[in-house]
Write a protein that holds these residues in place. Sequence first.
Motif, PDB file in Angstrom:
ATOM      1  N   VAL A  16     118.055  58.665  10.626  1.00 13.11           N
ATOM      2  CA  VAL A  16     118.617  57.511   9.926  1.00 13.11           C
ATOM      3  C   VAL A  16     120.051  57.297  10.382  1.00 13.11           C
ATOM      4  O   VAL A  16     120.639  58.139  11.064  1.00 13.11           O
ATOM      5  CB  VAL A  16     118.586  57.701   8.390  1.00 13.11           C
ATOM      6  CG1 VAL A  16     117.173  57.880   7.891  1.00 13.11           C
ATOM      7  CG2 VAL A  16     119.468  58.875   7.969  1.00 13.11           C
ATOM      8  N   ILE A  17     120.605  56.176   9.995  1.00 14.14           N
ATOM      9  CA  ILE A  17     122.006  55.860  10.259  1.00 14.14           C
ATOM     10  C   ILE A  17     122.760  55.879   8.936  1.00 14.14           C
ATOM     11  O   ILE A  17     122.447  55.099   8.031  1.00 14.14           O
ATOM     12  CB  ILE A  17     122.156  54.475  10.924  1.00 14.14           C
ATOM     13  CG1 ILE A  17     121.392  54.429  12.249  1.00 14.14           C
ATOM     14  CG2 ILE A  17     123.632  54.139  11.141  1.00 14.14           C
ATOM     15  CD1 ILE A  17     121.370  53.048  12.897  1.00 14.14           C
ATOM     16  N   CYS A  37     118.329  48.759   3.634  1.00 17.07           N
ATOM     17  CA  CYS A  37     119.392  49.694   3.286  1.00 17.07           C
ATOM     18  C   CYS A  37     119.022  50.448   2.007  1.00 17.07           C
ATOM     19  O   CYS A  37     118.510  49.868   1.052  1.00 17.07           O
ATOM     20  CB  CYS A  37     120.707  48.958   3.081  1.00 17.07           C
ATOM     21  SG  CYS A  37     122.136  50.052   3.010  1.00 17.07           S
ATOM     22  N   ASN A  38     119.266  51.759   1.996  1.00 19.49           N
ATOM     23  CA  ASN A  38     118.899  52.610   0.868  1.00 19.49           C
ATOM     24  C   ASN A  38     120.084  53.460   0.433  1.00 19.49           C
ATOM     25  O   ASN A  38     120.987  53.746   1.221  1.00 19.49           O
ATOM     26  CB  ASN A  38     117.738  53.548   1.250  1.00 19.49           C
ATOM     27  CG  ASN A  38     116.515  52.791   1.696  1.00 19.49           C
ATOM     28  OD1 ASN A  38     115.710  52.361   0.898  1.00 19.49           O
ATOM     29  ND2 ASN A  38     116.374  52.603   3.003  1.00 19.49           N
ATOM     30  N   ALA A  49     117.001  53.229   8.206  1.00 13.27           N
ATOM     31  CA  ALA A  49     116.164  53.917   9.170  1.00 13.27           C
ATOM     32  C   ALA A  49     116.673  53.658  10.587  1.00 13.27           C
ATOM     33  O   ALA A  49     117.078  52.536  10.924  1.00 13.27           O
ATOM     34  CB  ALA A  49     114.717  53.456   9.031  1.00 13.27           C
ATOM     35  N   TYR A  50     116.678  54.700  11.420  1.00 14.85           N
ATOM     36  CA  TYR A  50     117.198  54.569  12.781  1.00 14.85           C
ATOM     37  C   TYR A  50     116.203  53.840  13.689  1.00 14.85           C
ATOM     38  O   TYR A  50     114.996  54.067  13.623  1.00 14.85           O
ATOM     39  CB  TYR A  50     117.477  55.957  13.372  1.00 14.85           C
ATOM     40  CG  TYR A  50     117.950  55.910  14.808  1.00 14.85           C
ATOM     41  CD1 TYR A  50     119.296  55.828  15.109  1.00 14.85           C
ATOM     42  CD2 TYR A  50     117.031  55.918  15.855  1.00 14.85           C
ATOM     43  CE1 TYR A  50     119.730  55.766  16.427  1.00 14.85           C
ATOM     44  CE2 TYR A  50     117.443  55.849  17.172  1.00 14.85           C
ATOM     45  CZ  TYR A  50     118.793  55.767  17.458  1.00 14.85           C
ATOM     46  OH  TYR A  50     119.209  55.701  18.752  1.00 14.85           O
ATOM     47  N   VAL A  86     110.163  50.733   9.927  1.00 19.36           N
ATOM     48  CA  VAL A  86     111.198  49.953   9.265  1.00 19.36           C
ATOM     49  C   VAL A  86     110.523  48.989   8.300  1.00 19.36           C
ATOM     50  O   VAL A  86     109.718  48.154   8.713  1.00 19.36           O
ATOM     51  CB  VAL A  86     112.058  49.185  10.288  1.00 19.36           C
ATOM     52  CG1 VAL A  86     113.106  48.353   9.565  1.00 19.36           C
ATOM     53  CG2 VAL A  86     112.711  50.147  11.266  1.00 19.36           C
ATOM     54  N   LEU A  87     110.821  49.118   7.029  1.00 16.25           N
ATOM     55  CA  LEU A  87     110.174  48.267   6.032  1.00 16.25           C
ATOM     56  C   LEU A  87     110.655  46.834   6.158  1.00 16.25           C
ATOM     57  O   LEU A  87     111.849  46.586   6.351  1.00 16.25           O
ATOM     58  CB  LEU A  87     110.478  48.800   4.628  1.00 16.25           C
ATOM     59  CG  LEU A  87     110.014  50.230   4.321  1.00 16.25           C
ATOM     60  CD1 LEU A  87     110.384  50.607   2.897  1.00 16.25           C
ATOM     61  CD2 LEU A  87     108.520  50.380   4.532  1.00 16.25           C
ATOM     62  N   PRO A  88     109.753  45.872   6.024  1.00 18.35           N
ATOM     63  CA  PRO A  88     110.145  44.461   6.113  1.00 18.35           C
ATOM     64  C   PRO A  88     110.918  44.023   4.872  1.00 18.35           C
ATOM     65  O   PRO A  88     110.968  44.741   3.867  1.00 18.35           O
ATOM     66  CB  PRO A  88     108.794  43.747   6.197  1.00 18.35           C
ATOM     67  CG  PRO A  88     107.856  44.654   5.458  1.00 18.35           C
ATOM     68  CD  PRO A  88     108.318  46.054   5.781  1.00 18.35           C
TER      69      PRO A  88
END
Length: 370
Positions: A16-17, A37-38, A49-50, A86-88
């Motif tokens: 992740v970033i 973003c989480n 997520a990266y 990557v979730l939409p």
Amino acid sequence: MRKLVLKNDWIGKNPVIRIEFPYDFQLKEIVKQFPGCNWDTKRKVWWVAYSDERISEMIQFFKGKAWLDYSELKKVEIPQDKVSVVLPNLSAVNSKEIQLFEQWMRNKRYSENSIKTYREAISVFFRFLDNKPLEEIENSDLEKFNSEYILANSYSSSYQNQFVNAIKLFFANRKGIKINPDIIYRPKKEKVLPNVLSKEEVKKILDSITNIKHKSMIGLIYACGLRRTELLNIQLKHIDPNRKLLFIQQGKGKKDRVVPLSDKLLELLRSYYKAERPIVYLFEGEKVGAQYSASSLQQVLKYAVKKARVNKPATLHWLRHSYATHLLENGTDLRYIQELLGHNSSRTTEIYTHVSKKKISEIRSPFDDL
């Protein structure tokens, strides 16, 4: 212009970033709006997520809003079978459903913290299912989400429970949905003992604080076993100095309770009041009449712990645990401790019997009888 620092990190087995920046409410609200973003509640950091495309996406999104420093961000080679999904973004239809769900919860007087937690959990669930129409969601979707998102990312059982609660509550209030929330099995709850500081460590922390306001806040949390939000919600009218009582209104579970104030604590609070003269809340922020910041309060303790050279990752809740444990060690009946802490069940309070050094030290080893 505000600055965001991007760094490499891992959540479970997925790269992740990390998005790091000094606390800034407006910037936080902007960061929250970036797709995918989480917020990591355990490590207190924002992340996405990266992927190789993420940097260009973030540059475009934050253009004119914040400057991105990605000098420390390195390219990560991910095996094909480990590539993160990557979730939409949330669809307009599902976003509207969540808004209606929020409105229902507010009408039912759910706390804002619960509403926020449930809203974010449902949003992740919908995004994972690629915004599948509600009427098409089935039991198998829940099982897939549990195995391919919760378990695959090695999320904690408490995190899994949040999703269970949110999904069950959401679908319990929708009609015509082909889903049975009862198939969601709750994870076995981890038996974790509360973290406790010794009286000597608490004293060292309080003695290290020279600011009267900061000392009063940390002292009051320990002296009355308060939760962070309970402290921040205290208004001047909630204190009865003549009867030496503090009234906690609408604590966790919408419960009111009363806790005693010691003479030593009252003396500290009087000195603080004469110096600061708060208007509405006992502890106010930079804006007169507004609550003190929760994140700033945690930083106060973090700095004090470091200054006192207490080599433990103490949090504000540790002080509440310490208060309960020290009461027990002083001989206070467990039923009174339950009332002071605002626990619904005595079983919750009984956990402190496992960390009381007095009770444990009184146990005689059979080795001594040899």
